[in-house]
Design a protein around this motif. Structure first.
Motif, PDB file in Angstrom:
ATOM      1  N   ASP B 225      34.659 -12.488  -9.558  1.00 23.08           N
ATOM      2  CA  ASP B 225      34.097 -11.137  -9.528  1.00 23.08           C
ATOM      3  C   ASP B 225      34.306 -10.389  -8.212  1.00 23.08           C
ATOM      4  O   ASP B 225      33.923  -9.233  -8.098  1.00 23.08           O
ATOM      5  N   ILE B 240      28.794 -12.167  -3.282  1.00 19.11           N
ATOM      6  CA  ILE B 240      29.946 -11.263  -3.269  1.00 19.11           C
ATOM      7  C   ILE B 240      29.824 -10.284  -2.101  1.00 19.11           C
ATOM      8  O   ILE B 240      28.728  -9.800  -1.825  1.00 19.11           O
ATOM      9  N   LYS B 242      30.346  -6.719  -0.842  1.00 23.76           N
ATOM     10  CA  LYS B 242      30.510  -5.458  -1.585  1.00 23.76           C
ATOM     11  C   LYS B 242      31.583  -4.554  -0.971  1.00 23.76           C
ATOM     12  O   LYS B 242      32.387  -3.985  -1.682  1.00 23.76           O
ATOM     13  N   GLY B 279      38.155  -7.942  -8.216  1.00 16.85           N
ATOM     14  CA  GLY B 279      37.152  -8.512  -9.089  1.00 16.85           C
ATOM     15  C   GLY B 279      37.751  -8.941 -10.412  1.00 16.85           C
ATOM     16  O   GLY B 279      38.948  -9.166 -10.526  1.00 16.85           O
ATOM     17  N   LEU B 283      33.445  -7.434 -13.591  1.00 18.81           N
ATOM     18  CA  LEU B 283      32.853  -6.811 -12.408  1.00 18.81           C
ATOM     19  C   LEU B 283      33.863  -6.714 -11.271  1.00 18.81           C
ATOM     20  O   LEU B 283      34.429  -7.729 -10.859  1.00 18.81           O
ATOM     21  N   GLY B 285      33.621  -6.520  -7.907  1.00 19.76           N
ATOM     22  CA  GLY B 285      32.523  -6.682  -6.950  1.00 19.76           C
ATOM     23  C   GLY B 285      32.837  -6.216  -5.541  1.00 19.76           C
ATOM     24  O   GLY B 285      31.938  -5.802  -4.809  1.00 19.76           O
ATOM     25  N   THR B 286      34.108  -6.280  -5.145  1.00 23.59           N
ATOM     26  CA  THR B 286      34.436  -5.977  -3.754  1.00 23.59           C
ATOM     27  C   THR B 286      35.319  -4.743  -3.653  1.00 23.59           C
ATOM     28  O   THR B 286      36.293  -4.600  -4.392  1.00 23.59           O
TER      29      THR B 286
END
Lengths: 342, 377
Positions: B225, B240, B242, B279, B283, B285-286
């Motif tokens: 993710d 994670i 962000k 991700g 998702l 995520g980053t």
């Protein structure tokens, strides 16, 4: 905006590159030149797509994704079987683009297709050499009677406007045209010199890279270069029959020959030559000094020297790369379109 | 949103592509972008395991070709149409002819050509999968568009020539309204020889396209993710990250962070700072951005490396080389009685490196992760 309808007959590497380039460029070309090139039919060895209103860009690009000889799989406008007459009766193209493979025994299917096109009133652009080599006079006579154009710039040094320039040198007495006219054999020889491969290995590498055909006979036995000399001879008005051209096979060259030549400061090249004064032509293995211009023409490059009573010109450029050739074919199509339809 | 603004780039990683179902799954997710009014340029990797198998083929293990054959023909069969089946078979037969003609000895030109088939065939399959999902899709040809130098195996993209090619194509892409799919990892020299871009080359293809076309977003899709604060197999509580800056991501890559290819940031730094989303389909995520706002300064990722005689732990993040953060780390280690063997940090680099005794790297990493990431906020 003037619409010009074209039919593309033959859909191998060059045919696909041509349709792709046209799909990507035709909007720009329409803006620039005021003529809209419409593809109304595409034919391969097993099937046809006919759409009299013209394929859109997306359809043209998708068509380039069908498997070999797989046009018949292309949705609603496609059908199995080839019948070029049907193309003319249903879609009446203005320009016929002949991109079928060369057959130097019969000239077919190119010759029949081209004659059908002319008789149906279409101008012709061809990258297939064989019909011209075997039936140049018949084709041109038919075109003259019907006041139609036959363009074939892509047949010799296909990536350059060489033939166009040669044809335009009307006041010159062309004495000699010679050079490296076949990209495949020049690539093989370059590999033999640079990487010390023997002929078989170099041929295999050329085949792996898609430079040589699976059946390389036409290139390595000199037919392709001889065909180009024949076309050149017609263009300068001093016709020579392809069968009278002396040909040596490039397969005779061994790695030892290459090494011997290099030791003496020479390189081996496959030189096509047309002497328009003595009316002799040949495709021969020659040793030339390393500092000679032709010694610098390597890989898939082609190079030709035109010698006339007034000047000497050199042409260097890609011979038959698919993108370059596709552009040359498109240039022919555009020239016909602009000259006859605007 | 103007038509040009609707463009984005999506790279589908090879770890996600293992069978017909996974191609359709990828296509379904790409369709979501289309349904939102976006026009993604899709960059595909070879299916899982294919590049490794082809690499072995180039080293003489011709029998590995069978594996590639079975995998790709299997996927083509699953996807169903006669057209795709024939296309894939055609490509595989060509590949077989080429591998048969490989001359003894290493030839980097042929090696790259052979490797390129992994992505070439994957592209054909992805276009088919998109169409099966009802998305108009088109093949682009990396060999015509992505022009590189002639360093076979690790080529660098010629940005000027490639930008020209892409710029000429972009209007056609927009006007056909079809999702273009291009091979990642491969390019060609100006005279047409196929090259490969090295490890992680597909990311590099995607970010190059994004930067040269000035796209706002590029999505790098894998099976996780996002980028994690630490390797979750070592630190189960890793989270994670962000937001990161390009500088942080490149520094992390330098110390061996997975899923980040340092080369991929070069075009973004040079031409246009697209936002890189990392991700999974579930998702992204980053987000990796050119510059992070002040409030996002601070430690992002930590990792250990045990390759050397003296293993080290690296903490990466803008501001970790500030004295206050160094003090904080030293305090943590001091309080727990951890001896360090060396400490390295420079004001101009977003990292702090601590050498520790062999065998203590994992426990130290766990300690630092807990204190820095878990207890602070």
């Amino acid at each position: 905006m003037k619409n010009v309808n074209i039919a593309v007959i033959g859909f191998g590497n060059i045919g696909r590159a041509f349709v792709r380039v046209l799909a990507l460029k035709r909007k720009l070309l329409a803006k620039k030149y005021g003529v809209n090139i419409n593809v109304v039919a595409v034919v391969d060895s097993k099937g046809m797509v006919i759409k009299p209103s013209g394929l859109d860009d997306y359809e043209m690009l998708k068509l380039c994704e069908v498997p070999k000889s797989g046009i018949y799989m292309f949705g609603s406008y496609a059908k199995q079987g080839v019948n070029v007459e049907e193309v003319y009766s249903k879609a009446a193209p203005n320009i016929h683009v002949e991109l079928t493979p060369a057959n130097y025994v019969s000239g077919e299917p190119g010759f029949t297709n081209i004659m059908l096109a002319l008789k149906s009133g279409a101008h012709v652009v061809t990258a297939n050499k064989a019909p011209l080599v075997l039936h140049y006079e018949d084709i041109m006579a038919e075109a003259r009677v019907r006041k139609l154009a036959v363009k074939f710039r892509a047949t010799v040094m296909g990536g350059t406007p060489f033939l166009e320039v040669l044809a335009s040198m009307k006041s010159h007495d062309i004495e000699k045209v010679e050079g490296i006219l076949n990209a495949t054999t020049n690539y093989i020889l370059t590999e033999m010199h640079d990487n010390l491969l023997d002929f078989e290995q170099a041929l295999k590498k050329a085949q792996a890279l898609g430079i040589a055909e699976t059946d390389p006979t036409l290139d390595i036995e000199g037919f392709d270069a001889a065909a180009k000399l024949t076309i050149i001879s017609y263009v300068i008005g001093k016709p020579i029959n392809i069968n009278s051209i002396y040909r040596e096979s490039v397969t005779k060259i061994t790695l030892k020959d290459v090494l011997d030549a290099v030791k003496q400061g020479q390189v081996i090249k496959y030189i096509a030559s047309l002497d328009a004064q003595k009316m002799v032509a040949s495709v021969k293995i020659e040793r030339i000094p390393r500092e000679n211009v032709f010694a610098q023409i390597n890989g898939t490059l082609n190079g030709v020297k035109i010698k006339s009573d007034a000047t000497e010109l050199f042409f260097i450029g890609r011979g038959g790369g698919r993108m370059e050739t596709a552009h040359t074919v498109l240039d022919d199509v555009l020239e016909v379109a602009l000259r006859w339809f605007t | 949103m103007s038509e040009r603004e609707s463009l984005c780039a999506i790279k589908v990683g090879g770890s996600l592509l293992k069978d017909g179902k996974s191609y359709l799954e990828a296509a379904k997710n790409i369709k979501k972008f289309v349904d939102e009014g976006l026009l993604p340029i899709v960059v595909v990797s070879a299916a899982k395991g294919v590049t490794d198998a082809l690499l072995e083929v180039t080293r003489g293990a011709a029998e590995k070709l069978g594996k590639v054959f079975d995998l790709y023909m299997g996927i083509a069969t699953e996807l169903g149409s006669q057209k795709v089946y024939k296309r894939v078979l055609e490509e595989l037969e060509l590949l077989k002819r080429i591998t048969n003609s490989v001359i003894e000895g290493y030839d980097p030109v042929l090696q790259d050509l052979i490797l390129s088939f992994g992505e070439r065939i994957s592209k054909v399959l992805m276009v088919e999968a998109l169409e099966a999902m009802g998305v108009r899709a088109l093949e682009l040809n990396a060999r015509e568009l992505i022009i590189t130098n002639d360093v076979h195996g690790d080529a660098t993209i010629d940005y000027v020539t490639t930008a020209n090619h892409l710029e000429k194509l972009v209007n056609s892409i927009i006007s056909t309204a079809a999702v273009p799919v291009i091979e990642g990892f491969i390019g060609a020299t100006e005279d047409g020889r196929v090259t490969t871009l090295g490890r992680g080359g597909s990311d590099y293809t995607a970010t190059t396209i994004a930067a040269l076309l000035r796209l706002n977003d590029v999505y790098l899709v894998t099976e996780v993710d996002g980028i994690m604060t630490a390797d979750p197999s070592v630190i189960p509580t890793a989270r994670i990250v962000k937001v990161m800056s390009y500088r942080e991501a490149m520094e992390a890559a330098l110390h061996g962070a997975k899923r980040i290819n340092p080369k991929a940031f070069e075009p973004l730094e040079k031409f246009y700072g697209s936002v890189v989303h990392i991700g999974s389909w579930k998702l992204f995520g980053t987000k990796i951005v050119q510059a992070i706002p002040k409030e996002h300064r601070g430690p992002k990722v930590m990792m250990h490396r045990s390759l050397h005689e003296m293993p080290y732990i690296a903490i990466i993040g803008e501001g970790v080389s500030d004295t206050s953060f160094i003090k904080k780390v030293i305090d943590i280690l001091y309080e727990q009685g951890v001896e360090i063997m060396g400490l390295q940090t420079y004001y101009y680099r977003p990292s702090i490196i601590m050498h520790v005794k062999k065998g203590s790297e994992v426990s130290t990493l766990k300690l630092l992760h807990k204190k820095v990431f878990e207890e602070v906020d």
